[in-house]
Write a protein that holds these residues in place. Structure first.
Motif, PDB file in Angstrom:
ATOM      1  N   VAL A  78      -9.549 -48.270-148.283  1.00 25.06           N
ATOM      2  CA  VAL A  78      -8.451 -47.313-148.104  1.00 25.06           C
ATOM      3  C   VAL A  78      -7.102 -48.034-148.137  1.00 25.06           C
ATOM      4  O   VAL A  78      -6.145 -47.575-148.780  1.00 25.06           O
ATOM      5  CB  VAL A  78      -8.627 -46.553-146.777  1.00 25.06           C
ATOM      6  N   ALA A  79      -7.024 -49.175-147.448  1.00 28.94           N
ATOM      7  CA  ALA A  79      -5.765 -49.928-147.427  1.00 28.94           C
ATOM      8  C   ALA A  79      -5.392 -50.399-148.825  1.00 28.94           C
ATOM      9  O   ALA A  79      -4.222 -50.346-149.228  1.00 28.94           O
ATOM     10  CB  ALA A  79      -5.888 -51.120-146.482  1.00 28.94           C
ATOM     11  N   GLY A  80      -6.387 -50.862-149.586  1.00 28.22           N
ATOM     12  CA  GLY A  80      -6.115 -51.322-150.945  1.00 28.22           C
ATOM     13  C   GLY A  80      -5.601 -50.211-151.834  1.00 28.22           C
ATOM     14  O   GLY A  80      -4.646 -50.400-152.606  1.00 28.22           O
ATOM     15  N   ARG A  81      -6.196 -49.044-151.728  1.00 27.14           N
ATOM     16  CA  ARG A  81      -5.755 -47.920-152.558  1.00 27.14           C
ATOM     17  C   ARG A  81      -4.374 -47.419-152.152  1.00 27.14           C
ATOM     18  O   ARG A  81      -3.650 -46.837-152.960  1.00 27.14           O
ATOM     19  CB  ARG A  81      -6.776 -46.792-152.474  1.00 27.14           C
ATOM     20  N   ALA A  82      -4.014 -47.668-150.878  1.00 23.49           N
ATOM     21  CA  ALA A  82      -2.692 -47.235-150.412  1.00 23.49           C
ATOM     22  C   ALA A  82      -1.591 -48.212-150.798  1.00 23.49           C
ATOM     23  O   ALA A  82      -0.413 -47.909-150.646  1.00 23.49           O
ATOM     24  CB  ALA A  82      -2.711 -47.058-148.898  1.00 23.49           C
ATOM     25  N   GLY A  83      -1.968 -49.389-151.269  1.00 23.12           N
ATOM     26  CA  GLY A  83      -0.969 -50.373-151.662  1.00 23.12           C
ATOM     27  C   GLY A  83      -1.278 -51.779-151.196  1.00 23.12           C
ATOM     28  O   GLY A  83      -0.772 -52.752-151.737  1.00 23.12           O
ATOM     29  N   GLY A  84      -2.087 -51.893-150.140  1.00 28.91           N
ATOM     30  CA  GLY A  84      -2.553 -53.201-149.707  1.00 28.91           C
ATOM     31  C   GLY A  84      -1.599 -53.986-148.834  1.00 28.91           C
ATOM     32  O   GLY A  84      -1.842 -55.165-148.564  1.00 28.91           O
ATOM     33  N   SER A  85      -0.530 -53.375-148.347  1.00 24.76           N
ATOM     34  CA  SER A  85       0.402 -54.089-147.477  1.00 24.76           C
ATOM     35  C   SER A  85      -0.191 -54.220-146.077  1.00 24.76           C
ATOM     36  O   SER A  85      -1.132 -53.500-145.721  1.00 24.76           O
ATOM     37  CB  SER A  85       1.728 -53.339-147.395  1.00 24.76           C
ATOM     38  N   PRO A  86       0.343 -55.132-145.244  1.00 24.31           N
ATOM     39  CA  PRO A  86      -0.126 -55.209-143.852  1.00 24.31           C
ATOM     40  C   PRO A  86      -0.025 -53.871-143.125  1.00 24.31           C
ATOM     41  O   PRO A  86      -0.906 -53.521-142.334  1.00 24.31           O
ATOM     42  CB  PRO A  86       0.795 -56.262-143.235  1.00 24.31           C
ATOM     43  N   ALA A  87       1.033 -53.123-143.404  1.00 23.94           N
ATOM     44  CA  ALA A  87       1.183 -51.811-142.767  1.00 23.94           C
ATOM     45  C   ALA A  87       0.087 -50.854-143.225  1.00 23.94           C
ATOM     46  O   ALA A  87      -0.429 -50.055-142.432  1.00 23.94           O
ATOM     47  CB  ALA A  87       2.558 -51.223-143.077  1.00 23.94           C
ATOM     48  N   ASP A  88      -0.275 -50.935-144.513  1.00 22.19           N
ATOM     49  CA  ASP A  88      -1.361 -50.092-145.026  1.00 22.19           C
ATOM     50  C   ASP A  88      -2.677 -50.442-144.335  1.00 22.19           C
ATOM     51  O   ASP A  88      -3.471 -49.555-143.993  1.00 22.19           O
ATOM     52  CB  ASP A  88      -1.510 -50.274-146.536  1.00 22.19           C
ATOM     53  N   THR A  89      -2.908 -51.735-144.143  1.00 18.56           N
ATOM     54  CA  THR A  89      -4.135 -52.175-143.476  1.00 18.56           C
ATOM     55  C   THR A  89      -4.175 -51.684-142.041  1.00 18.56           C
ATOM     56  O   THR A  89      -5.193 -51.158-141.576  1.00 18.56           O
ATOM     57  CB  THR A  89      -4.239 -53.707-143.507  1.00 18.56           C
ATOM     58  N   GLU A  90      -3.075 -51.852-141.316  1.00 13.64           N
ATOM     59  CA  GLU A  90      -3.029 -51.405-139.924  1.00 13.64           C
ATOM     60  C   GLU A  90      -3.244 -49.902-139.820  1.00 13.64           C
ATOM     61  O   GLU A  90      -3.940 -49.425-138.916  1.00 13.64           O
ATOM     62  CB  GLU A  90      -1.694 -51.795-139.298  1.00 13.64           C
ATOM     63  N   ALA A  91      -2.661 -49.149-140.748  1.00 16.57           N
ATOM     64  CA  ALA A  91      -2.812 -47.695-140.714  1.00 16.57           C
ATOM     65  C   ALA A  91      -4.260 -47.293-140.985  1.00 16.57           C
ATOM     66  O   ALA A  91      -4.802 -46.392-140.327  1.00 16.57           O
ATOM     67  CB  ALA A  91      -1.882 -47.048-141.738  1.00 16.57           C
ATOM     68  N   ALA A  92      -4.898 -47.960-141.944  1.00 15.32           N
ATOM     69  CA  ALA A  92      -6.287 -47.636-142.262  1.00 15.32           C
ATOM     70  C   ALA A  92      -7.204 -47.973-141.097  1.00 15.32           C
ATOM     71  O   ALA A  92      -8.095 -47.192-140.737  1.00 15.32           O
ATOM     72  CB  ALA A  92      -6.723 -48.392-143.517  1.00 15.32           C
ATOM     73  N   VAL A  93      -6.989 -49.137-140.492  1.00 14.52           N
ATOM     74  CA  VAL A  93      -7.805 -49.530-139.339  1.00 14.52           C
ATOM     75  C   VAL A  93      -7.602 -48.558-138.184  1.00 14.52           C
ATOM     76  O   VAL A  93      -8.563 -48.131-137.529  1.00 14.52           O
ATOM     77  CB  VAL A  93      -7.470 -50.974-138.911  1.00 14.52           C
ATOM     78  N   ALA A  94      -6.359 -48.189-137.918  1.00 10.37           N
ATOM     79  CA  ALA A  94      -6.074 -47.256-136.821  1.00 10.37           C
ATOM     80  C   ALA A  94      -6.771 -45.921-137.043  1.00 10.37           C
ATOM     81  O   ALA A  94      -7.295 -45.313-136.101  1.00 10.37           O
ATOM     82  CB  ALA A  94      -4.568 -47.057-136.681  1.00 10.37           C
ATOM     83  N   ALA A  95      -6.806 -45.460-138.293  1.00  5.24           N
ATOM     84  CA  ALA A  95      -7.455 -44.184-138.593  1.00  5.24           C
ATOM     85  C   ALA A  95      -8.962 -44.264-138.364  1.00  5.24           C
ATOM     86  O   ALA A  95      -9.571 -43.335-137.814  1.00  5.24           O
ATOM     87  CB  ALA A  95      -7.158 -43.778-140.035  1.00  5.24           C
ATOM     88  N   VAL A  96      -9.567 -45.384-138.772  1.00  3.68           N
ATOM     89  CA  VAL A  96     -11.007 -45.548-138.568  1.00  3.68           C
ATOM     90  C   VAL A  96     -11.328 -45.643-137.076  1.00  3.68           C
ATOM     91  O   VAL A  96     -12.290 -45.033-136.590  1.00  3.68           O
ATOM     92  CB  VAL A  96     -11.517 -46.796-139.314  1.00  3.68           C
ATOM     93  N   VAL A  97     -10.529 -46.408-136.334  1.00  2.00           N
ATOM     94  CA  VAL A  97     -10.756 -46.553-134.892  1.00  2.00           C
ATOM     95  C   VAL A  97     -10.624 -45.207-134.187  1.00  2.00           C
ATOM     96  O   VAL A  97     -11.418 -44.867-133.297  1.00  2.00           O
ATOM     97  CB  VAL A  97      -9.780 -47.587-134.299  1.00  2.00           C
ATOM     98  N   GLU A  98      -9.632 -44.412-134.584  1.00  2.00           N
ATOM     99  CA  GLU A  98      -9.463 -43.086-133.983  1.00  2.00           C
ATOM    100  C   GLU A  98     -10.698 -42.222-134.220  1.00  2.00           C
ATOM    101  O   GLU A  98     -11.169 -41.518-133.319  1.00  2.00           O
ATOM    102  CB  GLU A  98      -8.222 -42.411-134.561  1.00  2.00           C
ATOM    103  N   MET A  99     -11.233 -42.275-135.433  1.00  2.00           N
ATOM    104  CA  MET A  99     -12.461 -41.530-135.724  1.00  2.00           C
ATOM    105  C   MET A  99     -13.617 -42.005-134.852  1.00  2.00           C
ATOM    106  O   MET A  99     -14.380 -41.207-134.310  1.00  2.00           O
ATOM    107  CB  MET A  99     -12.836 -41.688-137.195  1.00  2.00           C
ATOM    108  N   ALA A 100     -13.740 -43.329-134.717  1.00  2.00           N
ATOM    109  CA  ALA A 100     -14.855 -43.892-133.954  1.00  2.00           C
ATOM    110  C   ALA A 100     -14.792 -43.485-132.489  1.00  2.00           C
ATOM    111  O   ALA A 100     -15.814 -43.154-131.875  1.00  2.00           O
ATOM    112  CB  ALA A 100     -14.854 -45.416-134.077  1.00  2.00           C
ATOM    113  N   ARG A 101     -13.596 -43.494-131.924  1.00  2.00           N
ATOM    114  CA  ARG A 101     -13.459 -43.168-130.501  1.00  2.00           C
ATOM    115  C   ARG A 101     -13.767 -41.707-130.209  1.00  2.00           C
ATOM    116  O   ARG A 101     -14.149 -41.355-129.099  1.00  2.00           O
ATOM    117  CB  ARG A 101     -12.053 -43.531-130.021  1.00  2.00           C
ATOM    118  N   GLY A 102     -13.613 -40.857-131.209  1.00  2.00           N
ATOM    119  CA  GLY A 102     -13.915 -39.442-130.998  1.00  2.00           C
ATOM    120  C   GLY A 102     -15.224 -38.990-131.609  1.00  2.00           C
ATOM    121  O   GLY A 102     -15.535 -37.796-131.596  1.00  2.00           O
TER     122      GLY A 102
END
Length: 275
Positions: A247-271
């Motif tokens: 997901v981060a790569g398709r969004a552009g691959g920046s550190p911010a893209d990576t953090e956003a993708a990880v945050a989204a996955v973690v949010e899903m996991a917690r719920g």
């Protein structure tokens, strides 16, 4: 109100190169022996250690999930067969502050609660005290005797009271750096894997695939794997890390893209268990 204890000591120790973390010595005692002493001081009549026999002479019962390395839930399910008391401590044997942590759980549970666990901003389910009957009731519904199940699958339906604590009290020994800090900076444990090994591997990957230094956020990925393993299931962790990278790569691959993708996955996991 009687209380026993389940001590979890049978993990792979992946982040310390397969070393046996419960046998690490901190303040003159192994983490395992300290955990046994803490639950005994907290009134535990029987201590059940979910692990292969790691140390002779401890007044404990040893049990093992079958097959081994099925995760903490499978270990708890196996250990429950040896528990006789009304309530049971569940404690991971990687906590240097185990004496103080268990002391906060030494009172019997209130009538309207199925359990209580330390909470440092997140529930620390593996530093808790629970009603044995409540654990058994949920455990009986889990497929494969809880193999690879998340702790949320076991405890998410129970009424577990949070005991608010400072995060320093729940800082466990997960890496060699954690062990060094727990020992006040001293490191005497023989290393099967140096603490910089992941950095070296990350650098090798970066060189092989033409990545820049810092493109591989080790801590972020490991934290994602931990949260997914706790919230969904252990096998979901590497899959989720792959998806976050995709997901981060398709969004552009920046550190911010990576953090956003990880945050989204973690949010899903917690719920995940509440869906």
């Amino acid at each position: 109100m009687s209380v026993d204890a389940i001590l979890l000591a049978g993990g792979r120790g992946t982040r310390v190169g397969g070393a046996i973390k419960p046998l690490f010595e901190v303040n003159g005692s192994t983490l395992l022996a300290s955990a046994v002493g803490a639950v005994r001081a907290g009134g535990a009549e029987r201590a059940v250690v979910a692990a292969p026999v790691l140390a002779e002479g401890l007044d404990v019962r040893w049990v093992r999930e079958d097959p081994p390395f099925g995760g903490p839930v499978a270990a708890i399910v196996a250990a429950l067969e040896e528990v006789d008391a009304d309530e049971v401590y569940v404690v991971a044997c990687d906590l240097p502050t185990v004496d103080a942590a268990v002391a906060l759980l030494s009172d019997p549970l209130p009538a309207d609660a199925d359990g209580a666990c330390l909470d440092d901003g997140r529930p620390q389910w593996l530093i808790g005290r629970y009603r044995t009957a409540a654990l058994r009731a949920v455990a009986s519904t889990l497929p494969d005797r809880g193999r690879d199940a998340s702790m949320r699958a076991l405890l998410g339906r129970l009424t577990v009271l949070p005991v608010a604590v400072d995060p320093a009290l729940t800082h466990d020994v997960d890496t060699w750096d954690d062990l060094r800090r727990a020992r006040g900076g001293a490191m005497t444990e023989p290393r099967t894997l140096p603490p910089e090994a992941l950095n070296e591997w990350s650098a090798a990957l970066a060189e092989r695939f033409g990545l820049a230094e810092g493109d591989i956020p080790i801590s972020l990925v490991l934290d994602l794997a931990r949260d997914v393993a706790n919230g969904v299931a252990r096998p979901a962790a590497p899959l989720s890390a792959f998806v976050a990278g995709l997901v981060a790569g398709r969004a552009g691959g920046s550190p911010a893209d990576t953090e956003a993708a990880v945050a989204a996955v973690v949010e899903m996991a917690r719920g995940w268990q509440d869906r």
